[in-house]
Write an enzyme that holds these catalytic residues in place. Structure first.
Site, PDB file in Angstrom:
ATOM      1  N   GLU A 240       6.267  -3.183  36.124  1.00 10.32           N
ATOM      2  CA  GLU A 240       7.514  -3.067  35.363  1.00 10.32           C
ATOM      3  C   GLU A 240       7.371  -3.863  34.081  1.00 10.32           C
ATOM      4  O   GLU A 240       6.826  -4.981  34.095  1.00 10.32           O
ATOM      5  CB  GLU A 240       8.723  -3.608  36.140  1.00 10.32           C
ATOM      6  CG  GLU A 240       9.144  -2.805  37.352  1.00 10.32           C
ATOM      7  CD  GLU A 240      10.338  -3.437  38.065  1.00 10.32           C
ATOM      8  OE1 GLU A 240      11.081  -4.227  37.421  1.00 10.32           O
ATOM      9  OE2 GLU A 240      10.520  -3.154  39.266  1.00 10.32           O
TER      10      GLU A 240
ATOM     11  N   TRP B   4      22.041  -3.804  39.619  1.00 11.10           N
ATOM     12  CA  TRP B   4      22.380  -4.813  40.608  1.00 11.10           C
ATOM     13  C   TRP B   4      23.714  -5.506  40.308  1.00 11.10           C
ATOM     14  O   TRP B   4      24.712  -4.828  40.147  1.00 11.10           O
ATOM     15  CB  TRP B   4      21.238  -5.813  40.759  1.00 11.10           C
ATOM     16  CG  TRP B   4      19.908  -5.143  40.965  1.00 11.10           C
ATOM     17  CD1 TRP B   4      18.846  -5.125  40.103  1.00 11.10           C
ATOM     18  CD2 TRP B   4      19.493  -4.348  42.096  1.00 11.10           C
ATOM     19  NE1 TRP B   4      17.801  -4.384  40.620  1.00 11.10           N
ATOM     20  CE2 TRP B   4      18.163  -3.898  41.855  1.00 11.10           C
ATOM     21  CE3 TRP B   4      20.104  -3.990  43.295  1.00 11.10           C
ATOM     22  CZ2 TRP B   4      17.458  -3.099  42.751  1.00 11.10           C
ATOM     23  CZ3 TRP B   4      19.399  -3.205  44.204  1.00 11.10           C
ATOM     24  CH2 TRP B   4      18.098  -2.768  43.926  1.00 11.10           C
TER      25      TRP B   4
ATOM     26  N   GLN C 125      19.000   1.997  42.872  1.00 10.75           N
ATOM     27  CA  GLN C 125      19.451   2.049  41.489  1.00 10.75           C
ATOM     28  C   GLN C 125      19.525   3.464  40.934  1.00 10.75           C
ATOM     29  O   GLN C 125      20.224   3.703  39.955  1.00 10.75           O
ATOM     30  CB  GLN C 125      18.525   1.209  40.614  1.00 10.75           C
ATOM     31  CG  GLN C 125      18.582  -0.276  40.905  1.00 10.75           C
ATOM     32  CD  GLN C 125      17.551  -1.048  40.111  1.00 10.75           C
ATOM     33  OE1 GLN C 125      16.401  -1.124  40.514  1.00 10.75           O
ATOM     34  NE2 GLN C 125      17.949  -1.609  38.984  1.00 10.75           N
TER      35      GLN C 125
ATOM     36  N   ASN D 116       8.686  -5.552  46.660  1.00 15.24           N
ATOM     37  CA  ASN D 116       8.937  -5.746  45.237  1.00 15.24           C
ATOM     38  C   ASN D 116       9.642  -7.078  45.001  1.00 15.24           C
ATOM     39  O   ASN D 116      10.730  -7.309  45.505  1.00 15.24           O
ATOM     40  CB  ASN D 116       9.810  -4.610  44.684  1.00 15.24           C
ATOM     41  CG  ASN D 116      10.042  -4.752  43.187  1.00 15.24           C
ATOM     42  OD1 ASN D 116       9.163  -4.485  42.383  1.00 15.24           O
ATOM     43  ND2 ASN D 116      11.238  -5.201  42.801  1.00 15.24           N
ATOM     44  N   GLU D 117       8.978  -7.962  44.277  1.00 12.74           N
ATOM     45  CA  GLU D 117       9.557  -9.222  43.800  1.00 12.74           C
ATOM     46  C   GLU D 117      10.123 -10.106  44.920  1.00 12.74           C
ATOM     47  O   GLU D 117      11.333 -10.373  44.975  1.00 12.74           O
ATOM     48  CB  GLU D 117      10.632  -8.945  42.749  1.00 12.74           C
ATOM     49  CG  GLU D 117      10.106  -8.206  41.529  1.00 12.74           C
ATOM     50  CD  GLU D 117      11.176  -7.973  40.469  1.00 12.74           C
ATOM     51  OE1 GLU D 117      12.370  -8.204  40.761  1.00 12.74           O
ATOM     52  OE2 GLU D 117      10.818  -7.560  39.350  1.00 12.74           O
TER      53      GLU D 117
END
Length: 582
Positions: free
Chosen positions: A412, A470, A48, A196-197
């Site tokens: 986050e 995204w 990103q 992550n996630e």
């Protein structure tokens, strides 16, 4: 004089123990209202932010492939340049420092470090040098680096060769990649995240197909090029967990990381029943939390999937071998939480068994409003996330109560503004809604820590900069700094920048006002000053009051106190006993 020193040594030792054990003051809403050593930072990810997708020896990642092969699925946009962090990181680190942030969470691009995805094919020297330079720049500016190993962007070559996370082969390749990271960067990076996630990766990547790798059943989304929404989310998730465990094994063997910590990052929403009077909807909330949290938290703490997930997925949920279970158990030094919003949940009947998929296995449906048409908070009508700060506190208490209060970091937290091209720059810069969002969430976080006893040790803002979001491309802005995509990617502070500067600006304030320090710059040889200082310390010992409580007292009361007891509170800090305690 020796006796003077001895008395002071005894008193300050006792006082230091008492002061440092005091809890933060929940009435104070700034950095001082959080525990000592609580970390405030910003967060980002390689894909990103970095750009430079074809520079420095980097190979295409799955997101490079996804955004270029199916551009209509990312709003005809890609991250070839992103916000050009690869070339501008030094300037961006200055912005972090100006914000008074302590830490920066970023991810390392597997495709930049090991272009083929396999260590046997070689490690990219340019990639190593870039991340070392980034880490050195952070450290030089007093910013703690926090590195994520996997933020959704493995090399496309691994997808082409064996299907990426659908294959168990990726576990050993991820192990090797992790080992290289620990050996190259472990001497300076002490905070690590493995995955992550995993929930988002598996559901959006393998059930709905909205994110790379874009797989799903054809009847779910005709744009998907292949997949099975009923099985692949569980398979990919299983291998993500095993990859996490393999990385943790390497971390705990590496000499350079022995004084560091490593964990996984999950992304739960909070849920409330669509109809609070409905037993079925209340049960649906339990299933929602089981899929959002327990699905991945149970394995890394207990070594196995929760019983509810086994029941819901049946034989489509893979099982762990005894060795895998042992490897997974207690494999997170901390739990990272990315929290953004909340949803109402309604029970739905069992879906068509001929068309199984992850999102219907659990017989629930997310709703923006409840049965009374009430929504959690502002946001959805503006194209941004609904703000429900109480949900963060509830998530933290859920984890505390169910998992014996593990160490947690909020990795986050943030809110977006939808930029459809009709808003002026001034409208976007005036982000009062973002200020309210962070203020409200930090207040709930403070309550979770102080009033509820949740062991939370850090808070990372998503994000420092607007960036490539995204499948939404550049249409949604999460940054506290505006990025002008039409004008050389110029960074412009939004109003929230000033709010954070002020909120965090108190980091180095001394415990007492020392504006008169020179006036009371006495030595231990000055008996009068010594006695006054000891008197001050004894006064604090017997009254156990904080700085703020002192400041709230009437100033003339201090004058009377000094007259009566010879206490000179202003001289207390001239010896530097309690510099920067809070």
């Amino acid at each position: 004089m020796k006796m003077h020193f001895f008395i002071l040594l005894v008193i300050t030792s006792w006082l230091s123990e008492k002061i440092t054990s005091l809890p933060p003051d929940s009435r104070v809403f700034d950095r001082h209202g959080f525990p000592d050593n609580f970390v405030f930072g910003t967060a980002a990810s390689a894909f990103q932010y970095e750009g430079a997708t074809s520079e420095g020896g980097k190979s295409p990642s799955i997101w490079d492939y996804f955004s270029h092969t199916f551009p209509e699925r990312t709003r005809m946009q890609n991250a070839d340049v992103a916000v050009d962090f690869y070339h501008r990181y030094k300037d961006d680190i200055k912005l972090m420092k100006e914000l008074n942030m302590d830490a920066f969470r970023f991810s390392i691009s597997w495709a930049r470090l090991i272009p083929s995805g396999k260590v046997k094919d070689g490690v990219n020297k340019e990639g190593v040098e870039f991340y070392k330079a980034l880490i050195d720049e952070l450290v030089a500016n007093g910013i703690e680096p926090s590195m994520t190993l996997y933020h959704w962007d493995h090399p496309q070559s691994l997808e082409d060769e064996y299907g990426g996370f659908l294959s168990p082969q990726i576990v050993e390749d991820f192990r090797d990649f992790s080992r290289v990271c620990f050996e190259e960067f472990g001497d300076k990076v002490k905070m690590w995240t493995t995955i992550n996630e995993p929930y988002v990766i598996t559901v959006a990547g393998y059930d709905t197909g909205n994110k790379a790798v874009g797989r799903c059943s054809k009847w779910v989304n005709s744009k998907c090029q292949g997949g099975d929404s009923g099985t692949e989310p569980y398979i990919a998730s299983h291998h993500l967990l095993l990859a996490h465990a393999a990385a943790v094994q390497e971390f705990r063997k590496c000499n350079k990381t022995q004084d560091g910590q490593i964990g996984i990052v999950l992304s739960p929403l909070w849920f409330e029943p669509y109809d609070s009077a409905s037993p079925a909807d209340n049960e649906a909330v339990k299933r929602a939390l089981a899929t959002e949290l327990d699905w991945h938290l149970d394995p890394v703490i207990h070594g196995d999937y929760p019983e509810m997930m086994k029941k819901l997925a049946g034989n489509r949920l893979p099982s762990f071998t005894p060795e895998q279970s042992k490897m997974l158990k207690n494999s997170s030094d901390f739990i990272g939480i990315n929290y953004y919003t909340a949803r109402y949940v309604a029970h739905i009947p069992q879906a068509d068994p001929a068309r199984p998929r992850f999102v219907t296995d659990h017989q629930l449906q997310w709703r923006v409003t409840n049965h009374s048409n009430h929504q959690f908070g502002p946001g959805e009508d503006r194209g941004i996330l609904q703000s429900h700060p109480e949900g963060l506190r509830k998530v933290l208490n859920y984890i505390k109560d169910k998992y014996n209060n593990p160490i947690v970091y909020i990795k986050e937290n943030g809110i977006n503004d939808y930029d459809d091209g009709t808003k002026s720059r001034e409208e976007i810069l005036n982000d009062t809604f973002r200020i309210s969002y962070h203020e409200d969430h930090l207040q709930q976080l403070q309550k979770a820590i102080i009033e509820d006893g949740c062991d939370v040790r850090g808070y990372y803002v998503w994000s420092l900069l607007d960036n490539f979001e995204w499948e939404h491309g550049y249409s949604t802005r999460f940054g506290v700094y505006y990025v002008d995509y039409d004008n050389d990617l110029t960074r412009i502070p939004k109003d929230s920048v000033n709010w954070f500067k002020q909120f965090l600006d108190v980091k180095n304030k001394e415990i007492w006002d020392v504006s008169h320090k020179e006036r009371y710059n006495k030595t231990f040889d000055d008996v009068e000053s010594f006695e006054a200082s000891v008197g001050s310390i004894l006064y604090l010992m017997t009254n156990n009051i904080s700085r703020r409580e002192e400041e709230e007292r009437d100033q003339c009361a201090f004058g009377n106190l000094n007259d009566q007891s010879g206490l000179l509170l202003e001289s207390y800090n001239s010896f530097g006993f309690l510099e920067n305690v809070w």
